[in-house]
Design a protein around this motif. Sequence first.
Motif, mmCIF file in Angstrom:
data_model
loop_
_atom_site.group_PDB
_atom_site.id
_atom_site.type_symbol
_atom_site.label_atom_id
_atom_site.label_comp_id
_atom_site.label_asym_id
_atom_site.label_seq_id
_atom_site.Cartn_x
_atom_site.Cartn_y
_atom_site.Cartn_z
ATOM 1 N N TRP A 306 0.849 -1.198 0.000
ATOM 2 C CA TRP A 306 0.000 0.000 0.000
ATOM 3 C C TRP A 306 0.880 1.242 0.000
ATOM 4 C CZ3 TRP A 306 -4.527 -1.372 -1.486
ATOM 5 C CH2 TRP A 306 -5.001 -2.643 -1.151
ATOM 6 N N VAL A 307 1.644 1.398 -1.093
ATOM 7 C CA VAL A 307 2.624 2.485 -1.175
ATOM 8 C C VAL A 307 1.957 3.859 -1.101
ATOM 9 C CG1 VAL A 307 4.353 1.152 -2.415
ATOM 10 C CG2 VAL A 307 2.550 2.306 -3.706
ATOM 11 N N GLU A 308 0.715 3.951 -1.563
ATOM 12 C CA GLU A 308 0.048 5.260 -1.554
ATOM 13 C C GLU A 308 -0.222 5.748 -0.128
ATOM 14 O OE1 GLU A 308 -2.737 1.962 -1.677
ATOM 15 O OE2 GLU A 308 -1.183 2.573 -3.102
ATOM 16 N N THR A 309 -0.383 4.837 0.839
ATOM 17 C CA THR A 309 -0.575 5.287 2.225
ATOM 18 C C THR A 309 0.695 5.919 2.772
ATOM 19 O OG1 THR A 309 0.023 3.124 3.188
ATOM 20 C CG2 THR A 309 -2.313 3.496 2.666
ATOM 21 N N VAL A 310 1.859 5.436 2.298
ATOM 22 C CA VAL A 310 3.144 6.026 2.691
ATOM 23 C C VAL A 310 3.326 7.369 1.991
ATOM 24 C CG1 VAL A 310 5.650 5.736 2.643
ATOM 25 C CG2 VAL A 310 4.169 3.776 3.155
ATOM 26 N N GLU A 311 3.061 7.388 0.684
ATOM 27 C CA GLU A 311 3.232 8.619 -0.085
ATOM 28 C C GLU A 311 2.308 9.731 0.409
ATOM 29 O OE1 GLU A 311 2.444 7.146 -3.951
ATOM 30 O OE2 GLU A 311 4.444 6.264 -4.222
ATOM 31 N N ALA A 312 1.133 9.340 0.929
ATOM 32 C CA ALA A 312 0.172 10.329 1.423
ATOM 33 C C ALA A 312 0.428 10.731 2.870
ATOM 34 C CB ALA A 312 -1.254 9.798 1.286
ATOM 35 N N GLY A 313 1.481 10.168 3.497
ATOM 36 C CA GLY A 313 1.882 10.613 4.823
ATOM 37 C C GLY A 313 1.147 9.993 5.992
ATOM 38 N N TRP A 314 0.235 9.044 5.746
ATOM 39 C CA TRP A 314 -0.520 8.421 6.833
ATOM 40 C C TRP A 314 0.148 7.160 7.358
ATOM 41 C CZ3 TRP A 314 -4.370 10.783 9.281
ATOM 42 C CH2 TRP A 314 -4.969 11.870 8.628
ATOM 43 N N ASN A 315 1.140 6.651 6.636
ATOM 44 C CA ASN A 315 1.783 5.394 6.979
ATOM 45 C C ASN A 315 3.273 5.548 6.721
ATOM 46 O OD1 ASN A 315 2.246 2.668 7.545
ATOM 47 N ND2 ASN A 315 1.477 1.937 5.577
ATOM 48 N N ARG A 316 4.084 4.805 7.481
ATOM 49 C CA ARG A 316 5.506 4.741 7.171
ATOM 50 C C ARG A 316 6.041 3.389 7.622
ATOM 51 N NH1 ARG A 316 8.420 5.988 11.925
ATOM 52 N NH2 ARG A 316 7.245 7.162 13.497
ATOM 53 N N LEU A 317 7.074 2.917 6.948
ATOM 54 C CA LEU A 317 7.730 1.674 7.337
ATOM 55 C C LEU A 317 8.525 1.904 8.616
ATOM 56 C CD1 LEU A 317 9.022 0.560 3.821
ATOM 57 C CD2 LEU A 317 6.903 -0.107 4.980
ATOM 58 N N TRP A 318 8.679 0.860 9.405
ATOM 59 C CA TRP A 318 9.351 1.033 10.702
ATOM 60 C C TRP A 318 10.813 1.418 10.560
ATOM 61 C CZ3 TRP A 318 10.371 -4.110 13.787
ATOM 62 C CH2 TRP A 318 10.991 -5.040 12.956
ATOM 63 N N SER A 319 11.391 1.210 9.363
ATOM 64 C CA SER A 319 12.779 1.602 9.113
ATOM 65 C C SER A 319 12.900 3.057 8.670
ATOM 66 C CB SER A 319 13.381 0.693 8.033
ATOM 67 O OG SER A 319 12.603 0.772 6.842
ATOM 68 N N ASP A 320 11.751 3.724 8.505
ATOM 69 C CA ASP A 320 11.732 5.090 7.984
ATOM 70 C C ASP A 320 11.113 6.020 9.027
ATOM 71 O OD1 ASP A 320 11.563 7.426 6.571
ATOM 72 O OD2 ASP A 320 10.094 6.703 5.115
ATOM 73 N N GLU A 321 11.923 6.879 9.587
ATOM 74 C CA GLU A 321 11.430 7.776 10.637
ATOM 75 C C GLU A 321 10.916 9.106 10.087
ATOM 76 O OE1 GLU A 321 11.031 7.009 13.792
ATOM 77 O OE2 GLU A 321 11.854 5.002 13.434
ATOM 78 N N ALA A 322 10.994 9.272 8.762
ATOM 79 C CA ALA A 322 10.606 10.558 8.169
ATOM 80 C C ALA A 322 9.097 10.765 8.226
ATOM 81 C CB ALA A 322 11.079 10.619 6.718
ATOM 82 N N ASP A 323 8.681 11.955 8.608
ATOM 83 C CA ASP A 323 7.274 12.339 8.567
ATOM 84 C C ASP A 323 7.010 13.105 7.274
ATOM 85 O OD1 ASP A 323 6.371 11.274 10.994
ATOM 86 O OD2 ASP A 323 7.213 12.953 12.113
ATOM 87 N N ARG A 324 5.942 12.727 6.584
ATOM 88 C CA ARG A 324 5.569 13.391 5.339
ATOM 89 C C ARG A 324 4.256 14.145 5.533
ATOM 90 N NH1 ARG A 324 7.765 8.493 4.258
ATOM 91 N NH2 ARG A 324 9.454 8.422 2.721
ATOM 92 N N PRO A 325 4.053 15.214 4.782
ATOM 93 C CA PRO A 325 2.765 15.921 4.864
ATOM 94 C C PRO A 325 1.623 14.969 4.512
ATOM 95 C CG PRO A 325 4.368 17.181 3.588
ATOM 96 C CD PRO A 325 4.977 15.836 3.824
#
Length: 351
Positions: A306-325
């Motif tokens: 579900w890459v779009e949930t990451v791209e939309a900033g609502w989800n991130r992988l546990w290896s990625d600490e970056a916050d997105r808008p």
Amino acid sequence: MSGVSPRILTVVGARPQFIKAAPIARALRAAGIAEMLVHTGQHFDPMMSDVFFRELDLATPAYNLNVHSLSHGAMTARMLEGIEELILRERPDLVLVYGDTNSTLAGALAAVKLHVPVAHVEAGLRSFNRRMPEEINRVATDHMSRLLFCPTGAAVANLAREGLSTGVFATGDVMYDAAIFAASKAELSSNILELLALIPKTYTVATVHRAENTDDEMRLAQVIARLEREAELRPVILVAHPRTRQRLAARKSAIVGVRAIEPLGYLDMAWLLRNAAGVLTDSGGLQKEAYFHRVPCVTLRDETEWVETVEAGWNRLWSDEADRPRREITEYGTGRSAEIIVEHIARFLEG
């Protein structure tokens, strides 16, 4: 179809499949298309199976194969044998499968070997990790299917790269249909927050069930450490899958600050999730459900379908600490995905 009502055989076996099947079952009934539901038995715990049929207005399965607690090969083989027998007996016009489980693969393989067309709901998803059994199931099922119902544009693009374009439809996500249905019912009926003495938006919901996390001791230790770090910020409610309960019991040590509870019915789980401050999960379905309820999620995996949930900033992988808008995800649809899917099925059956 010469005036004869079409017959669909639907194969389900795991919690996410029950959830996806419910809105489509309602749409099939409204369209006058007969459906026979086959439960493979892959999820057999009453709180992972029976309760979902009651709460989601899903008919009791016509058949239950009771296949569970086996290796991937043995489980798939027994499901394949049982589904083949049912297809020969019932002579459906179409076999409908969902997602990426052993039940999905067995249903598709039994049908295609008997020259019965297959429709795959949630087609085109890819993690691009062939070590995941689910990835193999997805790819194989897509290449056996005549109708491929994709929840996102990315899923359509994945299929195109693999040479699949005929019978491919972007329909939106039936999980969103189900989430809308569940939230409206749960608001009136669920008392899970009172039972657990929880205040809305002060706790994190966690689930862990994938073999890659539970069956590898080092990986499980990393997951537990992540849960404990979260518990330093706010209470963590771990809704424990049967496999996870077994692994944690074998460790003989509690997870500091984490409260493990038994699996919940869909409505209680929806209400617990809707009122959470955050989610930690390795479940594909729960990543999306978190978004549907607009709850930030961390996925306890190295990749996600579900890459779009990451791209939309609502989800991130546990290896990625970056916050997105954060932004809205429009391609999941408007809650009519089941109706759109059934319209395509009806046109296909009319031939």
